[in-house]
Design a protein around this motif. Structure first.
Motif, short mmCIF file in Angstrom:
data_model
loop_
_atom_site.label_atom_id
_atom_site.label_comp_id
_atom_site.label_asym_id
_atom_site.label_seq_id
_atom_site.Cartn_x
_atom_site.Cartn_y
_atom_site.Cartn_z
N LEU A 20 3.40 2.52 3.55
CA LEU A 20 3.06 3.69 4.36
C LEU A 20 1.60 3.66 4.79
N PHE A 21 0.70 3.19 3.92
CA PHE A 21 -0.74 3.22 4.20
C PHE A 21 -1.25 1.97 4.90
N THR A 22 -0.59 0.84 4.76
CA THR A 22 -1.07 -0.43 5.31
C THR A 22 -1.35 -0.40 6.82
N PRO A 23 -0.57 0.29 7.64
CA PRO A 23 -0.90 0.30 9.08
C PRO A 23 -2.27 0.89 9.40
N MET A 49 -8.40 2.54 -0.70
CA MET A 49 -8.69 1.79 0.52
C MET A 49 -10.19 1.54 0.57
N PRO A 50 -10.62 0.27 0.70
CA PRO A 50 -12.04 -0.04 0.66
C PRO A 50 -12.83 0.45 1.88
N ASN A 51 -12.19 0.60 3.02
CA ASN A 51 -12.87 1.03 4.23
C ASN A 51 -12.74 2.55 4.36
N ALA A 52 -13.86 3.27 4.27
CA ALA A 52 -13.85 4.74 4.30
C ALA A 52 -13.31 5.28 5.61
N GLU A 56 -10.10 7.70 5.82
CA GLU A 56 -10.14 9.04 6.43
C GLU A 56 -9.10 9.18 7.52
N ASN A 57 -8.90 8.13 8.31
CA ASN A 57 -7.88 8.16 9.35
C ASN A 57 -6.48 8.26 8.74
N ALA A 58 -6.24 7.52 7.65
CA ALA A 58 -4.94 7.58 6.97
C ALA A 58 -4.68 8.97 6.43
#
Length: 92
Positions: A20-23, A49-52, A56-58
């Motif tokens: 669900l989160f990978t995209p 997720m390493p990229n903030a 935040e988008n997810a």
């Protein structure tokens, strides 16, 4: 960024949550919390997720999404409270 996901269906596994989160970006870890007695999901989990910006988008995009017939809640995880602090009650 550590993300808290709640209101998960009891059948949701780590792999499904990761999918669900990978995209939205790289997922470094997923942990659906399992009840030790029933060996079923407790209905919540954590995604790291390493990229903030991606995290935040997810959060923005996935909060309120339906998964297995349940509307999931997605927020930034808050630091765990220290359980060793006194609750104000003293038992002797």
């Amino acid at each position: 960024m550590n993300i808290y996901v709640s209101n998960l269906g009891f059948g949701v596994q780590n792999e499904e949550l990761e999918k669900l989160f990978t995209p939205y970006g790289e997922v470094s870890s997923v942990n659906v919390i399992i009840d030790k007695v029933t060996n079923r999901s407790r209905g919540f989990g954590f995604v790291d997720m390493p990229n903030a910006t991606a995290a935040e988008n997810a959060i923005k995009e996935l909060n309120g999404v339906s998964m297995e017939g349940r509307t999931i809640k997605v927020n930034e995880a808050k630091p765990r409270e220290d359980r060793s602090k006194s609750s104000g009650r003293n038992f002797y």
